[in-house]
Design a protein around this motif. Structure first.
Motif, PDB file in Angstrom:
ATOM      1  N   ILE A  26       8.861  32.956 -35.941  1.00 15.53           N
ATOM      2  CA  ILE A  26       9.948  32.372 -36.741  1.00 15.53           C
ATOM      3  C   ILE A  26       9.258  31.837 -37.984  1.00 15.53           C
ATOM      4  CG2 ILE A  26      11.829  30.706 -36.814  1.00 15.53           C
ATOM      5  CD1 ILE A  26      11.832  30.729 -33.748  1.00 15.53           C
ATOM      6  N   ARG A  27       9.423  32.532 -39.090  1.00  9.65           N
ATOM      7  CA  ARG A  27       8.516  32.360 -40.224  1.00  9.65           C
ATOM      8  C   ARG A  27       9.153  31.594 -41.384  1.00  9.65           C
ATOM      9  NH1 ARG A  27       7.507  37.311 -37.700  1.00  9.65           N
ATOM     10  NH2 ARG A  27       9.252  38.306 -38.771  1.00  9.65           N
ATOM     11  N   ALA A  28       8.311  30.818 -42.059  1.00  6.70           N
ATOM     12  CA  ALA A  28       8.758  30.043 -43.218  1.00  6.70           C
ATOM     13  C   ALA A  28       9.256  30.980 -44.315  1.00  6.70           C
ATOM     14  CB  ALA A  28       7.605  29.182 -43.747  1.00  6.70           C
ATOM     15  N   GLY A  29      10.367  30.602 -44.932  1.00  8.99           N
ATOM     16  CA  GLY A  29      10.882  31.349 -46.067  1.00  8.99           C
ATOM     17  C   GLY A  29      11.629  32.617 -45.716  1.00  8.99           C
ATOM     18  N   GLU A  30      11.862  32.856 -44.409  1.00  6.44           N
ATOM     19  CA  GLU A  30      12.587  34.050 -43.989  1.00  6.44           C
ATOM     20  C   GLU A  30      13.903  33.646 -43.337  1.00  6.44           C
ATOM     21  OE1 GLU A  30      10.344  36.740 -41.593  1.00  6.44           O
ATOM     22  OE2 GLU A  30       8.646  36.817 -42.995  1.00  6.44           O
ATOM     23  N   PRO A  31      14.976  34.396 -43.554  1.00  2.00           N
ATOM     24  CA  PRO A  31      16.267  34.057 -42.948  1.00  2.00           C
ATOM     25  C   PRO A  31      16.226  34.190 -41.436  1.00  2.00           C
ATOM     26  CG  PRO A  31      16.363  36.204 -44.013  1.00  2.00           C
ATOM     27  CD  PRO A  31      15.055  35.601 -44.396  1.00  2.00           C
ATOM     28  N   MET A  81       0.756  37.113 -39.437  1.00  2.00           N
ATOM     29  CA  MET A  81      -0.173  36.078 -39.875  1.00  2.00           C
ATOM     30  C   MET A  81       0.045  35.667 -41.338  1.00  2.00           C
ATOM     31  SD  MET A  81      -1.795  35.385 -37.098  1.00  2.00           S
ATOM     32  CE  MET A  81      -2.949  34.198 -37.784  1.00  2.00           C
ATOM     33  N   GLU A  82       0.903  36.390 -42.042  1.00  2.00           N
ATOM     34  CA  GLU A  82       1.229  36.008 -43.415  1.00  2.00           C
ATOM     35  C   GLU A  82       2.179  34.809 -43.479  1.00  2.00           C
ATOM     36  OE1 GLU A  82       2.806  39.472 -45.263  1.00  2.00           O
ATOM     37  OE2 GLU A  82       0.872  40.486 -45.410  1.00  2.00           O
ATOM     38  N   ASP A  83       2.705  34.384 -42.351  1.00  2.00           N
ATOM     39  CA  ASP A  83       3.550  33.194 -42.315  1.00  2.00           C
ATOM     40  C   ASP A  83       2.799  32.038 -42.987  1.00  2.00           C
ATOM     41  OD1 ASP A  83       5.211  31.066 -41.715  1.00  2.00           O
ATOM     42  OD2 ASP A  83       5.152  31.353 -39.542  1.00  2.00           O
ATOM     43  N   THR A  84       3.402  31.465 -44.024  1.00  2.00           N
ATOM     44  CA  THR A  84       2.719  30.401 -44.774  1.00  2.00           C
ATOM     45  C   THR A  84       2.525  29.136 -43.944  1.00  2.00           C
ATOM     46  OG1 THR A  84       4.835  29.683 -45.732  1.00  2.00           O
ATOM     47  CG2 THR A  84       3.508  31.258 -47.005  1.00  2.00           C
ATOM     48  N   SER A  85       3.223  29.023 -42.835  1.00  2.00           N
ATOM     49  CA  SER A  85       3.028  27.872 -41.957  1.00  2.00           C
ATOM     50  C   SER A  85       1.614  27.819 -41.405  1.00  2.00           C
ATOM     51  CB  SER A  85       4.028  27.909 -40.798  1.00  2.00           C
ATOM     52  OG  SER A  85       5.350  27.757 -41.258  1.00  2.00           O
ATOM     53  N   PHE A  86       0.988  28.970 -41.237  1.00  2.00           N
ATOM     54  CA  PHE A  86      -0.401  28.973 -40.756  1.00  2.00           C
ATOM     55  C   PHE A  86      -1.308  28.221 -41.722  1.00  2.00           C
ATOM     56  CE2 PHE A  86       0.898  32.866 -38.312  1.00  2.00           C
ATOM     57  CZ  PHE A  86       0.577  32.383 -37.054  1.00  2.00           C
ATOM     58  N   ARG A  87      -1.144  28.472 -43.009  1.00  2.00           N
ATOM     59  CA  ARG A  87      -1.963  27.776 -44.021  1.00  2.00           C
ATOM     60  C   ARG A  87      -1.750  26.268 -43.929  1.00  2.00           C
ATOM     61  NH1 ARG A  87       0.607  28.851 -49.349  1.00  2.00           N
ATOM     62  NH2 ARG A  87       1.967  27.228 -48.504  1.00  2.00           N
ATOM     63  N   ASP A  88      -0.489  25.851 -43.826  1.00  2.00           N
ATOM     64  CA  ASP A  88      -0.190  24.419 -43.734  1.00  2.00           C
ATOM     65  C   ASP A  88      -0.814  23.808 -42.485  1.00  2.00           C
ATOM     66  OD1 ASP A  88       1.315  24.726 -46.026  1.00  2.00           O
ATOM     67  OD2 ASP A  88       3.232  24.852 -44.963  1.00  2.00           O
ATOM     68  N   SER A  89      -0.774  24.550 -41.386  1.00  2.00           N
ATOM     69  CA  SER A  89      -1.334  24.032 -40.131  1.00  2.00           C
ATOM     70  C   SER A  89      -2.837  23.859 -40.222  1.00  2.00           C
ATOM     71  CB  SER A  89      -0.982  24.976 -38.983  1.00  2.00           C
ATOM     72  OG  SER A  89       0.405  24.974 -38.746  1.00  2.00           O
ATOM     73  N   VAL A  90      -3.513  24.857 -40.789  1.00  2.00           N
ATOM     74  CA  VAL A  90      -4.965  24.776 -40.938  1.00  2.00           C
ATOM     75  C   VAL A  90      -5.341  23.576 -41.798  1.00  2.00           C
ATOM     76  CG1 VAL A  90      -6.992  25.937 -41.906  1.00  2.00           C
ATOM     77  CG2 VAL A  90      -5.351  27.231 -40.525  1.00  2.00           C
ATOM     78  N   GLU A  91      -4.611  23.361 -42.876  1.00  2.00           N
ATOM     79  CA  GLU A  91      -4.893  22.207 -43.740  1.00  2.00           C
ATOM     80  C   GLU A  91      -4.676  20.890 -43.005  1.00  2.00           C
ATOM     81  OE1 GLU A  91      -2.389  22.773 -47.118  1.00  2.00           O
ATOM     82  OE2 GLU A  91      -3.730  24.243 -48.067  1.00  2.00           O
ATOM     83  N   ALA A  92      -3.810  20.893 -41.981  1.00  2.00           N
ATOM     84  CA  ALA A  92      -3.542  19.689 -41.200  1.00  2.00           C
ATOM     85  C   ALA A  92      -4.464  19.567 -39.984  1.00  2.00           C
ATOM     86  CB  ALA A  92      -2.092  19.683 -40.738  1.00  2.00           C
TER      87      ALA A  92
END
Length: 376
Positions: A62-67, A92-103
């Motif tokens: 369930i990916r960020a920025g997708e309907p 893996m292109e889900d931008t939530s992964f980037r946010d999670s890694v930064e957190a």
């Protein structure tokens, strides 16, 4: 060999150390020591923690920025989907992964959704990988769901249940079928190759080689799962338990040796089976002594906000060290992921470096090491 210094080091083992170096080489921790090592010190930080492990999420499906109609967490082919593999739905292109890694959340257990009684196989992945091949760590059991969701799947094709008893009966029927198939194989009347494809997975459940990851919010849905566990000697975890508002249920899980992946907390209770959901219920969870970890259920609670849920546990009496362990050591143990979750010799060098105490609102990771490589 390299090292980083923490003024305070939360090890994940429900304890903290002062002024210690985490020394690592080839992606593994070589030592945690107060003595300065004879190698390059990459940085000095206020706080170090192990990388966080989210034991229950839907990130990448369930990916960020997708309907909503583009989500890949639930399939509607049938109520029993033993053959599905959630790894095939993760992008893996889900931008939530980037946010999670930064957190500081470097590892996710991704499960199929809860629309199906059996939704498919769940998987532990690296959030910092570029693709699912590199992300894959291990499979972590079959997603199973009891309660409202399975009887309310309006779009479901094939065989679906309209009641709770119907959903349980579908799974029980398949397990009985599996027991009979197992007997035939053991008596040489059939070979495993002659069984239908899904039966391999059913047999692995009956042999306790594969556990069920049981979505259940309410006490009586948990009790239904436990009846199946007793009847068929099944290995399982309970996922959510958000509506459990009496200590006895958690006491019983403790007695049975069944761990809980708890939460999400801080989510809106949007359905009747969550009418008793409250952060206060965690008092009974803690008091029972049952083994538990805390989930995000991303995107229900954004994975990058997972640590914020721990403020409730602080309020209920856990120490900071104990809270960190519920996001590190315990999820790793529940997922049987030996290499992650603590800062100790031999573990992977996945370390989050903080500018201040992680429980302070002005804190954030200023560096993140993922298996020895700096990714933030």
């Amino acid at each position: 060999m390299q090292a980083i210094l923490g003024k305070t080091v939360y090890t994940g083992e429900e304890r903290s150390l002062s002024n210690c170096y985490v020394v690592f080489e080839n992606g593994r921790i070589a030592d945690v020591t107060s003595e300065k090592p004879e190698c390059e010190v990459m940085g000095e930080y206020e706080m170090l923690t192990p990388a966080f492990v989210d034991a229950h999420s839907h990130i990448g499906t369930i990916r960020a920025g997708e309907p909503e109609e583009e989500e890949d967490a639930n399939d509607d082919m049938d109520a029993l989907l033993f053959e599905l593999d959630v790894l095939d739905s993760i992008i893996m292109e889900d931008t939530s992964f980037r946010d999670s890694v930064e957190a500081g959340v470097l590892y996710s257990c991704v499960l199929p959704g809860s629309a199906n009684v059996i939704g498919g196989r769940s998987v532990l992945i690296r959030n910092f990988a570029d693709n699912t091949r590199d992300a894959f760590i291990k499979y972590t059991g079959l997603k199973t769901a009891f309660g409202y969701n399975t009887k309310n799947y309006e779009n479901g094709k094939g065989v679906h249940a309209a009641t709770r008893m119907g959903a349980v009966s579908l799974l029980r029927k398949m397990l009985i079928k599996g027991k009979k198939a197992k007997t035939l194989v053991e008596h040489g009347k059939k070979s495993v190759d002659e069984l239908e494809p899904r039966m391999d997975t059913v047999l692995s459940i009956l042999d306790r080689q594969e556990k069920l990851r049981v979505h259940a919010h309410k006490t009586d849905d948990i009790m239904a799962a436990l009846r199946l566990a007793d009847e068929f000697s099944i290995d399982m975890t309970i996922e959510h338990a958000s509506d459990v508002y009496r200590k006895g249920t958690f006491d019983f899980l403790k007695e049975k040796g069944i761990p809980v992946v708890y939460g999400p907390m801080d989510a809106f209770p949007y359905k009747v089976e969550l009418k008793h959901e409250s952060w206060r219920n965690a008092e009974y969870l803690i008091g029972s002594g049952v083994k538990f970890a805390v989930m995000s259920d991303h995107p229900i609670v954004l994975q990058r906000m997972m640590l914020l849920q721990m403020r409730h546990f602080l309020r209920l009496g856990l120490t900071r060290e104990q809270c960190i362990s519920r996001l590190t050591k315990y999820p790793a143990e529940i997922l049987d992921a030996d290499g992650i979750g603590t800062l100790a010799k031999g573990k992977v060098a996945s370390v989050v470096c903080w500018n201040a105490d992680p429980f302070s609102l002005d804190s954030y990771p200023v560096a993140v090491y993922a298996e020895g490589k700096k990714v933030v």
